[in-house]
Write an enzyme that holds these catalytic residues in place. Structure first.
Site, PDB file in Angstrom:
ATOM      1  N   HIS A  45       0.717  -1.091  -0.452  1.00  0.00           N
ATOM      2  CA  HIS A  45       0.142   0.325  -0.054  1.00  0.00           C
ATOM      3  C   HIS A  45       0.716   1.208   0.072  1.00  0.00           C
ATOM      4  O   HIS A  45       1.953   1.682   0.875  1.00  0.00           O
ATOM      5  CB  HIS A  45      -0.743   0.283   1.461  1.00  0.00           C
ATOM      6  CG  HIS A  45      -2.386   0.911   0.911  1.00  0.00           C
ATOM      7  ND1 HIS A  45      -1.813   2.452   1.173  1.00  0.00           N
ATOM      8  CD2 HIS A  45      -3.574   0.267   1.311  1.00  0.00           C
ATOM      9  CE1 HIS A  45      -3.320   2.667   1.639  1.00  0.00           C
ATOM     10  NE2 HIS A  45      -4.643   2.149   0.953  1.00  0.00           N
ATOM     11  N   ASP A  86      -7.703  -5.674   0.113  1.00  0.00           N
ATOM     12  CA  ASP A  86      -8.165  -6.313  -1.341  1.00  0.00           C
ATOM     13  C   ASP A  86      -7.727  -7.499  -0.640  1.00  0.00           C
ATOM     14  O   ASP A  86      -8.669  -8.576  -1.758  1.00  0.00           O
ATOM     15  CB  ASP A  86      -7.788  -5.846  -2.577  1.00  0.00           C
ATOM     16  CG  ASP A  86      -7.673  -4.575  -3.080  1.00  0.00           C
ATOM     17  OD1 ASP A  86      -7.367  -3.228  -3.260  1.00  0.00           O
ATOM     18  OD2 ASP A  86      -9.602  -4.624  -2.746  1.00  0.00           O
TER      19      ASP A  86
END
Ligand code: SDX
Length: 436
Positions: A313, A371
């Site tokens: 991320h 996700d």
């Protein structure tokens, strides 16, 4: 934002005059160096492709502390919202800045419910697509098509128009996602039912058929509601920044949200949930847990072009708090459906464990993101892989429109117009065709 006592001084080794730049504090998080006058004072731009060190705006909606793995919506920790509130309360919070009381929640929910149907003309947009069109291609078209309606209330400078556009978008996205699914499945569209919850209504529009009653499973309804909460907003991510930049031209709000849908589709962003599940399927097909080592080796080989989807991320350099909550939701849903030994979930947990012990991931602070587990939950609920990102788009719509309305509501906002470092040909004259 508050002017800090501290100032930034820019000095140049070539003897150019120093430049003093103001520093501002927010309420929490990194200070900012205000460079708005830099070009006028120095004739130079800053250079930050990918915006690794750039605050593009000020916002009071969502705060992320990437090092701590903290996510706050209007100051409330995501862990508390996901376990003590529902998505309608979260939407009210993101839009208006406060959690509603019981009466306020009932009023807001009723208002959203009364806008869940779409104009009957919307169904004719789907007919142009192949039946196997990707749901995100369909959603990009459908949300864009919404901009052709409601011309009585799209003056973005009118706060009431901004509010009803937000309500319409939040209310209609699940209806459109379900229509995309039904179109792919070759089944008739199912209209919204006003006596169902937001999440229950989505499940009903997805899985009911005219042939028999569809009873919403409360565990799945709660799981989906939590998925919506976890995906609702996330500061200035790529699709939200797209919506802000698109909306900064004063364009139709539905068109700006369609731009966000298009951006979210990418596998580096919202498309990662679909990519992560496909990755798990691939490993499963190649032999499952025993093949994880080989897969990790490919990921670490830069030439393979293979990434561990659902990991890493830009902001979180610690565990994404949403991933933890998503993993818990996975366990609840799989237990409810008697899929506790779901091989893909076991594979995902094994993959996470191995990755988090591997120097490559540890040194790069790569952790599971939202996700990584969301696809497993959605697949267990019966949502097809291709629809995962469309569900993400439905959830993120409240964040997009809250951020867009926050920007438009700021009298100081300007159209976004970044500059560049030009590295192309300098001025030259055209040679006549005969001489080229
Ligand atoms: C979302 O921004 C948001 O808030 C997004 C989001 C939201 O709610 O809006 O949180 C939703 O989009 C989550 C992210 C979903 N994407 C994925 O899961 C796709 C896989 N992840 C990567 O593509 C990547 O981690 C990004 C795009 C998410 C972040 O990339 P960055 O910040 O640009 O970091 P990078 O690509 O420069 O990576 C740093 C290093 C690189 O290696 P080195 O050059 O240092 O050797 O880490 C490596 C990368 O190769 N790396 C990975 C990796 N992610 C980064 N290596 C393997 N697998 C990965 N997933």
């Amino acid at each position: 934002m508050k002017l800090a006592d501290n100032k930034a001084t820019l000095s140049f080794s070539n003897g150019s005059p120093n430049v003093e730049l103001p520093v501002y504090h927010g309420s929490v998080g990194p200070d900012v160096i205000d460079i708005r006058k830099l070009y006028a004072q120095t004739g130079m731009f800053t250079y930050d492709p990918g915006f690794m060190s750039t605050a593009a705006c000020q916002s009071a909606i969502t705060y992320i502390d990437g090092d701590k793995g903290e996510l706050l919506y209007r100051g409330y920790p995501i862990e508390q919202l996901a376990t003590q509130c529902d998505f309608m309360e979260t939407c009210h919070l993101l839009l208006y800045g406060e959690l509603p009381d019981a009466a306020g929640k009932q009023k807001f929910t009723r208002t959203v419910t009364m806008h869940t149907m779409v104009n009957e003309q919307m169904q004719f947009f789907l007919r142009g697509f192949r039946r196997d069109a990707h749901p995100m291609a369909i959603m990009t078209g459908l949300v864009g098509a919404l901009s052709a309606f409601y011309h009585d209330s799209t003056d973005i400078n009118n706060p009431e128009h901004r509010e009803i556009s937000a309500i319409r978008l939040i209310a209609k996205m699940p209806t459109l996602v379900a229509m995309a699914y039904k179109y792919n499945a070759g089944q008739p569209y199912i209209y919204p039912k006003n006596d169902l919850s937001y999440a229950g209504n989505f499940l009903h529009m997805m899985f009911a058929t005219p042939c028999e009653e569809y009873v919403v499973n409360p565990v799945l309804e709660r799981a989906l509601d939590r998925i919506f909460i976890l995906h609702a907003d996330h500061e200035q991510n790529a699709s939200t920044s797209t919506v802000r930049l698109c909306g900064s031209s004063g364009t139709n709000p539905f068109a700006a949200i369609a731009a966000g849908v298009a951006c979210l589709w990418g596998p580096a962003h919202g498309g990662a949930n679909e990519a992560a599940l496909n990755m798990l399927h691939d490993i499963q097909r190649q032999g499952g847990v025993d093949k994880i080592g080989e897969f990790i080796k490919q990921v670490k080989d830069k030439n393979s072009g293979i990434k561990l989807m659902g990991f890493g991320h830009r902001v979180y350099k610690n565990y994404d708090p949403r991933a933890k909550l998503m993993q818990e939701t996975c366990k609840e849903v799989l237990a409810e459906l008697g899929l506790g030994s779901d091989p893909l979930f076991k594979l995902a947990m094994a993959l996470e464990k191995i990755a988090l012990e591997d120097e490559y991931f540890v040194s790069r602070k790569l952790y599971p993101n939202v996700d990584f587990y969301s696809g497993i939950v959605q697949r267990a609920i019966g949502i097809p892989v291709g629809l995962f990102t469309a569900v993400f788009a439905a959830a993120r719509t409240v964040g997009w429109i809250a951020q867009l309305n926050e920007m438009i509501g700021d009298p100081e906002y300007k159209i976004g117009r970044p500059r560049q470092l030009y590295t192309g040909a300098t001025r030259r004259d055209v040679t006549a065709l005969a001489q080229r």
